[in-house]
Scaffold this motif. Structure first.
Motif, PDB file in Angstrom:
ATOM      1  N   GLU A 164      46.904  45.280  35.046  1.00 45.28           N
ATOM      2  CA  GLU A 164      46.581  43.852  35.143  1.00 45.28           C
ATOM      3  C   GLU A 164      46.420  43.276  33.741  1.00 45.28           C
ATOM      4  O   GLU A 164      46.861  42.159  33.454  1.00 45.28           O
ATOM      5  CB  GLU A 164      45.296  43.651  35.952  1.00 45.28           C
TER       6      GLU A 164
ATOM      7  N   GLU B 190      48.706  40.400  31.851  1.00 43.73           N
ATOM      8  CA  GLU B 190      48.135  39.246  31.157  1.00 43.73           C
ATOM      9  C   GLU B 190      48.713  39.125  29.741  1.00 43.73           C
ATOM     10  O   GLU B 190      48.937  38.016  29.245  1.00 43.73           O
ATOM     11  CB  GLU B 190      46.615  39.370  31.085  1.00 43.73           C
TER      12      GLU B 190
ATOM     13  N   GLN C  51      41.782  41.383  31.468  1.00 37.70           N
ATOM     14  CA  GLN C  51      42.399  40.999  32.748  1.00 37.70           C
ATOM     15  C   GLN C  51      42.401  39.491  32.963  1.00 37.70           C
ATOM     16  O   GLN C  51      43.084  39.003  33.865  1.00 37.70           O
ATOM     17  CB  GLN C  51      41.655  41.670  33.916  1.00 37.70           C
ATOM     18  N   HIS C  52      41.638  38.763  32.128  1.00 35.99           N
ATOM     19  CA  HIS C  52      41.563  37.301  32.263  1.00 35.99           C
ATOM     20  C   HIS C  52      41.516  36.697  30.860  1.00 35.99           C
ATOM     21  O   HIS C  52      40.474  36.178  30.434  1.00 35.99           O
ATOM     22  CB  HIS C  52      40.330  36.895  33.074  1.00 35.99           C
TER      23      HIS C  52
ATOM     24  N   ARG D 101      51.926  37.439  29.990  1.00 34.59           N
ATOM     25  CA  ARG D 101      51.759  36.015  30.315  1.00 34.59           C
ATOM     26  C   ARG D 101      51.505  35.164  29.080  1.00 34.59           C
ATOM     27  O   ARG D 101      52.083  34.096  28.923  1.00 34.59           O
ATOM     28  CB  ARG D 101      50.608  35.835  31.312  1.00 34.59           C
TER      29      ARG D 101
END
Length: 258
Positions: free
Chosen positions: A139, A143, A113-114, A146
Motif C-alpha cells: 500500500e 502511494e 500508506q497515506h 501515486r
C-alpha cells in the motif's frame, strides 16, 4: 540501448565488490554508531538514485524534488542537498524522527500508506529499508507511485527476511522464527529489540516485491530490479527463486511512472 539498460549499466559500474564489502561491514554499526552507518548509506543511496535519474527529464538530481518515505532521523538529507535536489521526507514515528538530533526542515510526520501530497507532485520517490518495517508495505509502494509525476522515478529498496540481515539487531536468530528471536534478544539484553517482529519488523520476501512490480505495469514501467548490497557480477542470484531470498539480502525495484 534502452533507458532501463543504460541506467542499470550506469549503476552496475558503481556496484563493485569493494562497495559491497564496505556497506555490509557498516551494518554492524547501525545500533552503536548510527551516524556512521546511515551517513555511508545516505551517500550510497544518493549515488544509486543519481544513476537512475540521469536519463530523467530533470537531467539528474539537480533541481529534482525527492520524497524519502520513511526518512527516519534525516541522515539522507545532506547527501541529496549536496547534489542540488529538493529533499523532503515523510516519517510516521516522532521518536525515530528526532533520534539523530538533526534538523527536520523538510520532514513531514505522515504514514507511508497515506502520504499528504498531491498526485504527481514528486520527481523521484524513494524508500530505503522501510518496507520490512510496515505491515502494509505494498500500500505504501502504491502511494509512492501515486505522488510521483508521469515520467518520474520510484525506487523501493528493502531488506529481505530470509537474508542474513533480515533479523536486524537480532542477528541470525531470526531463522528460528521472528517471535522466538525477539524473546531470546529480550532475555539476553534485558529489553526488547528496537525492531520488534510483528510490530515494527515483518517478513517480506523478494518474490513479493517482484510480484508487486509486475502488478503495476499498468501505471509504471519496470526499469530495474537487483540486489542492492552485492556486486553487479552476482546480480544473477535474483533469477533463482529460493537462492535470491537468502543471498540477495536487499531487493531494489526501480519503476518509471507512465
Amino acid at each position: 540501448m534502452s533507458r532501463a539498460q543504460t541506467s542499470t549499466r550506469r549503476f552496475a559500474q558503481i556496484a563493485t565488490f569493494r562497495r559491497a564489502v564496505g556497506l555490509l561491514s557498516d551494518f554492524r554499526f547501525e545500533q552503536t554508531d548510527p551516524a556512521r552507518f546511515y551517513g555511508a548509506l545516505a551517500e550510497d543511496t544518493a549515488r544509486m538514485v543519481e544513476a537512475f535519474a540521469a536519463d530523467d527529464a530533470t537531467g539528474g538530481l539537480d533541481g529534482a524534488v525527492i520524497l524519502d518515505v520513511g526518512g527516519g532521523p534525516g541522515y539522507f538529507a545532506d547527501a541529496f542537498d549536496a547534489r542540488g535536489a529538493h529533499y523532503l521526507a515523510a516519517e510516521p514515528d516522532p521518536a525515530e524522527m528526532h533520534a539523530g538530533g538533526l534538523e527536520h526542515r523538510g520532514t513531514v510526520r505522515a504514514s507511508g500508506q497515506h502520504l499528504p501530497f498531491a498526485d504527481g507532485s514528486m520527481d523521484i520517490t524513494l524508500s530505503s529499508n522501510v518496507v520490512e518495517h510496515t505491515s502494509r508495505p505494498w500500500e505504501m509502494a502504491d502511494e509512492m507511485i501515486r505522488v510521483t509525476r508521469p515520467g518520474g522515478i520510484v525506487i523501493v529498496s528493502y531488506t529481505l527476511w530470509w537474508g542474513p540481515f533480515g533479523g536486524h539487531e537480532m542477528g541470525l536468530t531470526h531463522y528460528a522464527g521472528g517471535h522466538r528471536a525477539a524473546r531470546w534478544y529480550t532475555r539476553r539484553h534485558g529489553h526488547p529489540p528496537k525492531n520488534l517482529y510483528g510490530t515494527s519488523l515483518f517478513k517480506v520476501t523478494a518474490t513479493e516485491g517482484l510480484r508487486w512490480a509486475r502488478s503495476r505495469t499498468d501505471v509504471a514501467d519496470v526499469v530495474a530490479t537487483f540486489p542492492r548490497y552485492v556486486p553487479a557480477w552476482a546480480w544473477w542470484v535474483l533469477r533463482i527463486p529460493v537462492l535470491r531470498e537468502v543471498v540477495a539480502t536487499n531487493l531494489v525495484v526501480v519503476l518509471q511512472k507512465s
